[in-house]
Design a protein around this motif. Structure first.
Motif, mmCIF file in Angstrom:
data_model
loop_
_atom_site.group_PDB
_atom_site.id
_atom_site.type_symbol
_atom_site.label_atom_id
_atom_site.label_comp_id
_atom_site.label_asym_id
_atom_site.label_seq_id
_atom_site.Cartn_x
_atom_site.Cartn_y
_atom_site.Cartn_z
ATOM 1 N N LEU A 80 1.081 -1.063 -0.304
ATOM 2 C CA LEU A 80 -0.186 -0.219 -0.408
ATOM 3 C C LEU A 80 0.494 1.080 0.188
ATOM 4 N N GLY A 81 0.758 2.990 -1.286
ATOM 5 C CA GLY A 81 1.198 3.754 -0.674
ATOM 6 C C GLY A 81 2.461 3.846 -1.346
ATOM 7 N N GLU A 82 2.694 2.584 -2.573
ATOM 8 C CA GLU A 82 3.316 2.500 -3.122
ATOM 9 C C GLU A 82 3.090 2.184 -5.065
ATOM 10 N N THR A 83 3.631 3.210 -5.712
ATOM 11 C CA THR A 83 2.952 2.864 -7.240
ATOM 12 C C THR A 83 3.203 1.084 -7.658
ATOM 13 N N THR A 84 3.018 0.410 -9.098
ATOM 14 C CA THR A 84 3.642 -0.106 -9.398
ATOM 15 C C THR A 84 5.126 -0.166 -9.649
ATOM 16 N N ALA A 85 6.116 0.817 -10.281
ATOM 17 C CA ALA A 85 7.510 0.992 -10.414
ATOM 18 C C ALA A 85 7.872 1.159 -9.231
ATOM 19 N N GLU A 86 7.838 2.217 -8.310
ATOM 20 C CA GLU A 86 8.134 2.004 -7.015
ATOM 21 C C GLU A 86 8.112 0.741 -6.201
ATOM 22 N N GLY A 87 7.333 0.438 -6.385
ATOM 23 C CA GLY A 87 7.098 -1.631 -6.120
ATOM 24 C C GLY A 87 7.778 -2.431 -6.410
ATOM 25 N N ALA A 88 8.396 -2.454 -7.590
ATOM 26 C CA ALA A 88 9.280 -2.966 -8.060
ATOM 27 C C ALA A 88 10.486 -3.078 -8.243
ATOM 28 N N LEU A 89 11.153 -1.704 -8.005
ATOM 29 C CA LEU A 89 12.153 -1.209 -8.178
ATOM 30 C C LEU A 89 12.182 -1.390 -6.015
ATOM 31 N N ARG A 90 11.634 -1.961 -5.463
ATOM 32 C CA ARG A 90 12.101 -2.019 -4.064
ATOM 33 C C ARG A 90 12.135 -3.408 -4.226
ATOM 34 N N GLU A 91 11.173 -4.521 -4.811
ATOM 35 C CA GLU A 91 11.859 -5.338 -4.849
ATOM 36 C C GLU A 91 13.234 -6.301 -5.352
ATOM 37 N N THR A 92 13.298 -5.602 -6.296
ATOM 38 C CA THR A 92 15.053 -5.448 -6.766
ATOM 39 C C THR A 92 16.052 -5.028 -5.677
#
Ligand SMILES: [Zn+2]
Length: 181
Positions: A80-92
């Motif tokens: 929650l609170g992140e965009t799809t792009a932010e989530g993808a970068l975070r997971e990486t």
């Protein structure tokens, strides 16, 4: 396809939830027998990247279940609170310790059987360095012929990788949408 969720108790009052079709609705919902609260259950997004360095792709060997020891692209549930792009970068960063530059959404894969949508971004690595996170046993770069196809964790991962190497040969990258059945 109807997928029944795993909620058993009401978040409002703690009473048992039962599945029935509420008035004015058209499918079964988990409804509270005491206060009438309805627990709506919807698909979850898994976001990740397909990190590229030269002619190689980065994969992570999973240190967690499910599919412990199998290889995957860095990806995980969107917060929650992140965009799809932010989530993808975070997971990486979390799984591979790699900071990438996103190059656009690459694959949208419906996995209706488990109520998930997997979204992968193509991503550029800037150096062949990584630092496996706690969810990864190891991380490595693989050319197409080196990909451990039989040891991949998920069909969404093999689908995204097959699309990628086909696009490399074609010389053009398109957004791929597929239903994983
Ligand atoms: Zn309740």
């Amino acid at each position: 396809m109807f997928l029944r969720g795993h909620f058993k108790f009401c978040v409002n009052c703690g009473a048992a939830l039962t599945y029935n079709i509420p008035a004015g609705d058209n499918r079964e919902r988990a409804a509270c027998t005491a206060c009438g609260h309805i627990e709506y259950e919807n698909p979850r997004n898994v976001v990740g990247t397909l990190p590229v360095y030269g002619d190689k792709v980065l994969l992570c060997k999973r240190a967690i279940e499910p599919r412990y020891g199998k290889w995957t692209l860095p990806a995980g549930f969107m917060e929650l609170g992140e965009t799809t792009a932010e989530g993808a970068l975070r997971e990486t960063i979390e799984e591979a310790g790699v900071i990438v530059t996103l190059q656009g959404l690459y694959a949208v894969l419906n996995v209706t059987r488990v109520g998930q949508v997997h979204l992968f971004y193509r991503a550029q690595m800037h150096e062949a360095k990584w630092n496996p996170g706690v969810e990864s046993l190891e991380v490595g770069l693989f050319a197409e012929h080196e990909i451990p196809w039989e040891e991949l964790a998920f069909r969404t991962v093999s689908t995204a990788l097959r699309c990628y190497f086909e696009d490399v040969k074609r010389g053009a990258f398109a957004l791929h949408t597929q239903d994983i059945t």
